[in-house]
Enzyme design. Structure first.
Site, short mmCIF file in Angstrom:
data_model
loop_
_atom_site.label_atom_id
_atom_site.label_comp_id
_atom_site.label_asym_id
_atom_site.label_seq_id
_atom_site.Cartn_x
_atom_site.Cartn_y
_atom_site.Cartn_z
N GLU A 169 67.27 52.55 7.56
CA GLU A 169 67.23 51.86 6.07
C GLU A 169 66.05 51.19 5.96
OE1 GLU A 169 69.18 52.91 4.00
OE2 GLU A 169 70.93 53.77 5.38
N ARG A 192 83.64 51.01 -2.29
CA ARG A 192 84.36 52.30 -2.92
C ARG A 192 85.75 52.37 -2.28
NH1 ARG A 192 84.88 56.36 0.62
NH2 ARG A 192 83.45 56.21 2.35
N CYS A 206 78.28 47.77 5.74
CA CYS A 206 76.85 48.13 6.27
C CYS A 206 75.73 47.12 5.54
CB CYS A 206 76.61 49.57 6.39
SG CYS A 206 77.52 50.47 7.52
N HIS A 263 71.49 53.76 9.99
CA HIS A 263 72.88 54.64 9.71
C HIS A 263 72.72 55.84 10.56
CE1 HIS A 263 74.35 52.33 5.70
NE2 HIS A 263 75.27 52.75 6.62
#
Length: 204
Positions: A81, A91, A144, A166
């Site tokens: 990342e 979400r 995260c 990730h």
């Protein structure tokens, strides 16, 4: 002995395991060289506790480098990342049932922080080991990203380099290959002071 703190998350979203922790814990005790060792620790998947646990671990272990890892369902590559953003926008609920929407990770903090790891060199080395990897431009807006942002915020201006990786689910990458890829990525992160330039970024 210097310490590289490698963190993974507990299972979430009703999944029985989280490959980020399953892989990280297999590297606990791995010696990058004679005086540098990986110490693996698990983080809770909860907005209220993950960041605090991470800061406790940093305070307790005084690591020379910190790398957090997390599961990215649907991704088929190990993703280094690039950037953490100052927003929570969940979400789904976390493991404590909280689902923050459009809230800052740190009140008054900058919009974003970049990884201080050599992410392109890490991608290059993992690919050369025959394992799928890429640079990712988004760490999402779930726990995260919150951990990634708080990690960079806590260490900004220090000599301790840090970042986030990730990982795919086990249906898209066997755990043994994920462990091998993380081992390469962590080793290169420690041993590389200047990032590579020949690997292009990729949104994933």
């Amino acid at each position: 002995m210097k310490t590289v703190l490698l963190m993974g998350f507990e299972p979430f979203d009703q999944e029985p395991v989280n490959p980020s922790w399953e892989a990280a814990r297999q590297l606990d005790g791995f010696k990058i060289d004679q005086d540098v060792m990986v110490v693996a620790r698990e983080l809770p998947c909860a907005f209220a506790t993950a960041g605090e646990r991470m800061l406790q671990l940093i305070d307790e272990l005084r690591p020379a480098m910190v790398i957090a890892t997390g599961l990215a369902p649907g991704r088929s590559e190990i993703s280094m990342e690039r950037v953490a953003i100052n927003i929570n926008d969940a979400r789904i609920p976390d493991n404590l049932g909280e689902q923050p929407v459009d809230t800052p990770v740190v009140d008054g903090g900058p919009a974003a922080y970049f990884s201080t790891l050599p992410i392109k060199a890490m991608v290059k080395a993992v690919r050369e080991a025959g394992i799928a990897a890429s640079v990712s431009q988004t760490a999402g807006t779930f726990v995260c990203n919150q951990v990634f942002y708080r990690l960079q915020h806590a260490l900004v201006g220090s000599a301790v380099r840090s970042g986030f990786i990730h990982v795919p689910g086990e249906s898209l990458m066997p755990l043994s290959r994920l462990v091998d890829g993380l081992r390469v990525a962590v080793s290169v992160a420690w041993n590389t002071s200047v990032d590579a330039v020949e690997v292009g970024g990729q949104v994933s």
